[in-house]
Motif scaffolding. Sequence first.
Motif, short mmCIF file in Angstrom:
data_model
loop_
_atom_site.label_atom_id
_atom_site.label_comp_id
_atom_site.label_asym_id
_atom_site.label_seq_id
_atom_site.Cartn_x
_atom_site.Cartn_y
_atom_site.Cartn_z
N ARG A 158 0.84 -1.20 0.00
CA ARG A 158 0.00 0.00 0.00
C ARG A 158 0.87 1.25 0.00
O ARG A 158 2.08 1.19 0.29
N ASP A 159 0.22 2.38 -0.30
CA ASP A 159 0.95 3.65 -0.40
C ASP A 159 1.18 4.29 0.97
O ASP A 159 2.25 4.82 1.24
N ASP A 160 0.14 4.27 1.82
CA ASP A 160 0.20 4.97 3.09
C ASP A 160 0.05 3.99 4.24
O ASP A 160 -0.75 3.05 4.18
N VAL A 161 0.81 4.25 5.31
CA VAL A 161 0.74 3.43 6.51
C VAL A 161 0.45 4.33 7.69
O VAL A 161 1.14 5.33 7.90
N LEU A 162 -0.56 4.00 8.45
CA LEU A 162 -0.89 4.74 9.67
C LEU A 162 -0.13 4.13 10.84
O LEU A 162 -0.31 2.95 11.15
N ILE A 163 0.71 4.95 11.47
CA ILE A 163 1.52 4.47 12.60
C ILE A 163 1.04 5.16 13.86
O ILE A 163 1.16 6.38 14.01
N LYS A 164 0.51 4.39 14.78
CA LYS A 164 0.06 4.94 16.05
C LYS A 164 1.26 5.17 16.96
O LYS A 164 2.18 4.33 17.01
N PRO A 165 1.30 6.30 17.67
CA PRO A 165 2.43 6.56 18.58
C PRO A 165 2.66 5.45 19.58
O PRO A 165 3.80 5.16 19.94
N SER A 166 1.58 4.79 20.02
CA SER A 166 1.73 3.71 21.00
C SER A 166 2.34 2.45 20.40
O SER A 166 2.83 1.58 21.13
N ARG A 167 2.32 2.33 19.07
CA ARG A 167 2.83 1.13 18.39
C ARG A 167 4.12 1.39 17.63
O ARG A 167 4.67 0.48 17.02
N VAL A 168 4.60 2.63 17.67
CA VAL A 168 5.69 3.00 16.77
C VAL A 168 6.99 2.25 17.08
O VAL A 168 7.75 1.92 16.16
N VAL A 169 7.26 1.95 18.33
CA VAL A 169 8.52 1.29 18.68
C VAL A 169 8.57 -0.13 18.11
O VAL A 169 9.58 -0.55 17.54
N SER A 170 7.48 -0.88 18.26
CA SER A 170 7.46 -2.25 17.73
C SER A 170 7.50 -2.25 16.20
O SER A 170 8.15 -3.11 15.59
N ILE A 171 6.84 -1.27 15.57
CA ILE A 171 6.89 -1.16 14.10
C ILE A 171 8.30 -0.79 13.66
O ILE A 171 8.82 -1.33 12.67
N LEU A 172 8.93 0.12 14.39
CA LEU A 172 10.31 0.49 14.08
C LEU A 172 11.23 -0.72 14.18
O LEU A 172 12.09 -0.94 13.32
N ALA A 173 11.04 -1.53 15.22
CA ALA A 173 11.89 -2.72 15.39
C ALA A 173 11.73 -3.67 14.21
O ALA A 173 12.71 -4.20 13.67
N ALA A 174 10.48 -3.89 13.78
CA ALA A 174 10.23 -4.79 12.65
C ALA A 174 10.77 -4.20 11.35
O ALA A 174 11.34 -4.91 10.51
N ALA A 175 10.61 -2.89 11.16
CA ALA A 175 11.11 -2.24 9.95
C ALA A 175 12.63 -2.30 9.88
O ALA A 175 13.21 -2.48 8.80
#
Length: 528
Positions: free
Chosen positions: A161-178
């Motif tokens: 997809r083009d856009d990803v919504l990143i919630k501040p409460s989930r950003v650390v786990s998403i950052l780790a996976a990215a």
Amino acid sequence: MTGNVKRFSPLIDIGVQDAMGTLGSRLQASHDTEEAAETACASGKYGCECRKRKRTARCDCDSEPDDDESLMDTPRRKKLKSTSKYIYQTLFLNGENSDIRICALGQEWNLHKVYLCQSGYFSSMFSGSWKESNMMVIPLEIPDQNVDTEALHIVFGSLYRDDVLIKPSRVVSILAAACMLQLDALIQQCGETMKENVSVKTVCNYYTSASIYGLDSVMKKCLEWLLNNLMTHQNVELMKELGVDVMEQLIQSSDLFVMQVEMDVYTALKKWMFLQLNASWDGPIKQLLADADAWLCKRRTELGESEPFLKTDQGAAFTSVFRHVRLQYIINDLASARILERDNILPPDWLTLVYKSQWFAMLRTEHDNDIGPQDANKEEFETSSMRCGRKLTKDGDYCWRWTGFNFGFDLLVTYTNRFMVFKRNTLSQPWGSCQPAASKASSIQSNHQSLFRLRLASFDNTGKLVCSRSTGYQLLTLEKDQEYVVMNLDSRLLSFPLYVCCNFQYTSPQLDRRSDAPDPESSARSVS
């Protein structure tokens, strides 16, 4: 019922029919004209006039479309979005035409190699001589505990997809996976999300995560927030979370917003140390200092410990932080010096060195006529300048002085009519009589110079900087009772409460401390 039915007037019916007939004739004529134009264009009877006007039918005169036509054929943004949604739903969520299955943390995703290759991690896996390059099912080992199934789902989905919504409460786990999958664009987006959402609840977690995953700009943003808010908006939970390494960076910085004087830095550290050793403490911030003092008193009396706390096993961990307290600006005040002695946190030799240094600085001022720093030595200023501050709750008139022994440079600070003003107060003013005797002698010097930097700032309810002003580093020479307008503020940029932070250096830097030692021969000559 039929008698009540209203009928249209025959005249109106005829008018409608005529209008419809006329519209049909115009549409037919327009259609005939377009057919004629296309026929003429195809036969070459006319020049390609169809280029000179807007038309719906495409002209086939040229073998290749011109630039304007290429732009007209470009898909619209709306179509791209709908295509992206279709791809996300059909290929990612539904897993249609999947050619590879990823298994991790007890979950499975039916994905596609062509999309996975956007990830540096999978691109290397599929293009190299790894055994996974020919496997249809790939199990992923996830060594990072910050990565969970929800984060993996979001990161895999971002490839479709083009856009990803990143919630501040989930950003650390998403950052780790990215970071694990080497998705640079998503890593950057996580960093921007973190910088926009730094607050008292997130700053410690964001700083720690940024240091783990190498986001220097996020670490810098978190440190800036802490320098602005640690002293101005003290918070119990924040003090519990702050580790020794971060606190050391904050306390040694000249950018720390201090309220009111350096003694408040020491007091804040005392409360912080108490919370680090008593994490279960739960109470209001106003009660914290009293409980910290009671805890120290109990240690001295009931436990019978006479050695300084930093010399004990419990206190040793905090030594590096307390070393950065600028004690020379605390012992200048009698009440503050007595508290240092009573608490018995600091080793006595620390205080002995500071007392000696300050005594010789006073002697230089009195006997060598040291009128202050002569140039802007920023390195010395950053490590040893006096830090002080003030909170202006609302717009109005304010006048104050920062207490302590300032080598005869008794400074009055005034805020009025959006002007910040410094004034050198001498014996001609009522407050002059409150100065120490040595300070009175120094104040008779006609000129005295200091190096200073004044900063003003206001913050929103999350601690984010709303507006700020700074004078930068300035050398200031004032004669007796002379005033100096430090800053003229634009009322449109002012927001209250307004926080004032100022750094001062009153004496010349002494790079070679051995020059403070007395010369025995010169002393003997003077006695004889």
